[in-house]
Design an enzyme around this catalytic site. Structure first.
Site, PDB file in Angstrom:
ATOM      1  N   ASP A 227       2.221   2.856   3.209  1.00 33.20           N
ATOM      2  CA  ASP A 227       1.355   4.019   2.968  1.00 33.20           C
ATOM      3  C   ASP A 227       2.140   5.267   2.584  1.00 33.20           C
ATOM      4  O   ASP A 227       1.616   6.374   2.624  1.00 33.20           O
ATOM      5  CB  ASP A 227       0.435   4.319   4.155  1.00 33.20           C
ATOM      6  CG  ASP A 227      -0.676   5.304   3.773  1.00 33.20           C
ATOM      7  OD1 ASP A 227      -1.131   5.261   2.617  1.00 33.20           O
ATOM      8  OD2 ASP A 227      -1.050   6.141   4.606  1.00 33.20           O
TER       9      ASP A 227
ATOM     10  N   HIS B 162       0.847  -1.204   0.000  1.00 36.79           N
ATOM     11  CA  HIS B 162       0.000   0.000   0.000  1.00 36.79           C
ATOM     12  C   HIS B 162       0.877   1.247   0.000  1.00 36.79           C
ATOM     13  O   HIS B 162       1.495   1.605   0.999  1.00 36.79           O
ATOM     14  CB  HIS B 162      -0.941   0.042   1.205  1.00 36.79           C
ATOM     15  CG  HIS B 162      -1.928   1.175   1.127  1.00 36.79           C
ATOM     16  ND1 HIS B 162      -3.222   1.019   0.661  1.00 36.79           N
ATOM     17  CD2 HIS B 162      -1.804   2.487   1.421  1.00 36.79           C
ATOM     18  CE1 HIS B 162      -3.847   2.177   0.687  1.00 36.79           C
ATOM     19  NE2 HIS B 162      -3.010   3.089   1.140  1.00 36.79           N
TER      20      HIS B 162
ATOM     21  N   HIS C  68      -6.273  -0.535   5.846  1.00 33.74           N
ATOM     22  CA  HIS C  68      -5.915   0.003   7.167  1.00 33.74           C
ATOM     23  C   HIS C  68      -6.718  -0.628   8.311  1.00 33.74           C
ATOM     24  O   HIS C  68      -7.255   0.076   9.168  1.00 33.74           O
ATOM     25  CB  HIS C  68      -6.064   1.525   7.170  1.00 33.74           C
ATOM     26  CG  HIS C  68      -5.416   2.209   5.985  1.00 33.74           C
ATOM     27  ND1 HIS C  68      -4.419   1.619   5.235  1.00 33.74           N
ATOM     28  CD2 HIS C  68      -5.633   3.424   5.400  1.00 33.74           C
ATOM     29  CE1 HIS C  68      -4.051   2.459   4.266  1.00 33.74           C
ATOM     30  NE2 HIS C  68      -4.779   3.539   4.333  1.00 33.74           N
TER      31      HIS C  68
ATOM     32  N   TYR D  22     -12.036   1.467   1.529  1.00 35.11           N
ATOM     33  CA  TYR D  22     -11.478   2.325   2.585  1.00 35.11           C
ATOM     34  C   TYR D  22     -12.639   3.007   3.291  1.00 35.11           C
ATOM     35  O   TYR D  22     -13.422   3.725   2.665  1.00 35.11           O
ATOM     36  CB  TYR D  22     -10.531   3.354   1.954  1.00 35.11           C
ATOM     37  CG  TYR D  22      -9.749   4.200   2.954  1.00 35.11           C
ATOM     38  CD1 TYR D  22      -9.577   3.807   4.281  1.00 35.11           C
ATOM     39  CD2 TYR D  22      -9.157   5.402   2.550  1.00 35.11           C
ATOM     40  CE1 TYR D  22      -8.847   4.581   5.169  1.00 35.11           C
ATOM     41  CE2 TYR D  22      -8.424   6.184   3.436  1.00 35.11           C
ATOM     42  CZ  TYR D  22      -8.276   5.775   4.746  1.00 35.11           C
ATOM     43  OH  TYR D  22      -7.552   6.541   5.634  1.00 35.11           O
TER      44      TYR D  22
ATOM     45  N   HIS E 166       1.499   5.146  -2.585  1.00 37.45           N
ATOM     46  CA  HIS E 166       0.930   6.010  -3.614  1.00 37.45           C
ATOM     47  C   HIS E 166       2.036   6.744  -4.372  1.00 37.45           C
ATOM     48  O   HIS E 166       3.164   6.859  -3.874  1.00 37.45           O
ATOM     49  CB  HIS E 166       0.027   7.083  -2.990  1.00 37.45           C
ATOM     50  CG  HIS E 166      -0.971   6.585  -1.997  1.00 37.45           C
ATOM     51  ND1 HIS E 166      -2.150   5.969  -2.356  1.00 37.45           N
ATOM     52  CD2 HIS E 166      -0.983   6.616  -0.639  1.00 37.45           C
ATOM     53  CE1 HIS E 166      -2.834   5.658  -1.267  1.00 37.45           C
ATOM     54  NE2 HIS E 166      -2.147   6.030  -0.206  1.00 37.45           N
TER      55      HIS E 166
HETATM   56  C1  0GY Z   1      -4.271   6.418   2.491  1.00 35.79           C
HETATM   57  C2  0GY Z   1      -5.030   7.353   3.256  1.00 35.79           C
HETATM   58  C3  0GY Z   1      -5.489   8.587   2.968  1.00 35.79           C
HETATM   59  C4  0GY Z   1      -5.615   9.182   1.703  1.00 35.79           C
HETATM   60  C5  0GY Z   1      -5.874   8.547   0.578  1.00 35.79           C
HETATM   61  O1  0GY Z   1      -6.771   8.413  -1.518  1.00 35.79           O
HETATM   62  C6  0GY Z   1      -6.296   9.160  -0.680  1.00 35.79           C
HETATM   63  O2  0GY Z   1      -6.173  10.372  -0.836  1.00 35.79           O
HETATM   64  O3  0GY Z   1      -5.806   7.244   0.535  1.00 35.79           O
HETATM   65  C7  0GY Z   1      -6.008   9.356   4.090  1.00 35.79           C
HETATM   66  O4  0GY Z   1      -5.964  10.594   4.036  1.00 35.79           O
HETATM   67  O5  0GY Z   1      -6.464   8.748   5.079  1.00 35.79           O
HETATM   68  O6  0GY Z   1      -4.736   5.310   2.214  1.00 35.79           O
HETATM   69  O7  0GY Z   1      -3.138   6.688   2.126  1.00 35.79           O
END
Ligand code: 0GY
Length: 291
Positions: free
Chosen positions: A247, A29, A179, A155, A31
């Site tokens: 993350d 996980h 999570h 999520y 990004h």
């Molecule tokens: C994560 C959590 C967050 C954000 C995102 O898609 C997203 O912007 O996932 C968060 O702010 O809790 O999974 O990284």
């Protein structure tokens, strides 16, 4: 565009973890954000992060002792999956992805993403991150991506699980919970809502879970010992359906960016044995994303 006020960039120089992940470990996980000059953030985003490009992600992967990444489309890029797909395209087979799509996505686009290594779509129910999408739309998307052999990543916050559970169990694919279902750590691992979540996973063998993000839930701070019982319970009860990831780049942290080395050192706290570590970091993500 400047970062959102108060936005905390990722840790500039994480420590080297003491724990050495087993060969072939997958950070399941993380990004990529931008770079904005090449991949602009979506107009409908709820926050503007700092750039977190693929080169930094791949360098962190190597530094932490990981071999592969699962790159999850973040809400700041909304349905424009190009930055994530570009990262997959240049990862030399060492990354797979999870996309965010609307119903308007074409079969050609789905095929393009499938070829790049996308294996799932994310349904985000966190109100501060996304606008509401009707369930019937999500249902239709799930039925289209099922044909590609993809799964759904969900999520949500655990307090909302009671109203989401029926929808989740109606999905035709594997369902991967982000999570740990974001439990309230203050209520303890035996709280009725966390136990309800465990029962959901017990009953529905198509549910998987990521034992991720202690840094988001901790009340005590690093090294996240207060969250470890939640992760350990999942690893013990669902050893072949649990995943772990950093993350990175940790969007929307409140005050401080977590040290990724400390996060990696959290892994043996939830998976103390070598067999558990191999299942969590290698065998499970390989089965879900590479087979
Ligand atoms: C994560 C959590 C967050 C954000 C995102 O898609 C997203 O912007 O996932 C968060 O702010 O809790 O999974 O990284």
């Amino acid at each position: 565009m400047p970062m959102s006020p108060g936005y905390v960039p990722f840790h500039p120089n994480p420590s080297k973890p003491k724990f050495r992940p087993p060969p072939g470990a997958v950070d399941a996980h993380c990004h990529v954000f931008g770079p904005e000059a090449k991949f602009p953030f979506a107009p409908e985003r709820k926050y503007t992060p700092c750039d977190a490009p693929k080169e930094k992600l791949f360098a962190l992967r190597d530094f932490l002792g990981f071999d592969k990444n699962i790159i999850v489309q973040a809400s700041c890029h909304s349905k424009d999956n190009r930055a994530m797909v570009d990262a997959l395209d240049t990862a030399n087979g060492r990354a797979k992805g999870v996309a965010f799509v609307g119903e308007e996505v074409t079969d050609t686009e789905l095929k393009w993403m499938d070829k790049a290594g996308v294996r799932g779509v994310r349904f985000n129910f966190i109100k501060r991150l996304v606008d509401f999408t009707p369930r019937d739309v999500l249902d239709r998307i799930s039925r289209r991506i099922e044909k590609l052999g993809w799964h759904v990543v969900v999520y949500f916050e655990m307090a909302d699980l009671h109203e989401l559970a029926d929808f989740f169990t109606s999905l035709p694919t594997i369902v991967v919970v982000d999570h740990m279902g974001t439990p309230d750590v203050g209520k303890g691992v035996d709280s009725p809502e966390n136990q309800r979540f465990h029962r959901l996973l017990d009953k529905h063998k198509n549910f998987w879970v990521k034992a991720t993000c202690p840094e988001r839930m901790t009340l005590a701070g690093p090294p996240y010992d207060d969250v470890a019982p939640f992760g350990r319970a999942l690893v013990e009860r669902f050893p072949d359906r649990v995943l772990w990831g950093t993350d990175w780049p940790h969007p929307n942290m409140k005050k401080v960016a977590p040290d990724d080395g400390v996060l990696v050192d959290y892994v043996p706290k939830i998976a103390p044995t070598a067999a558990q570590q191999k299942a969590l970091l290698v065998d499970n993500p390989m089965r879900l994303y590479w087979s």
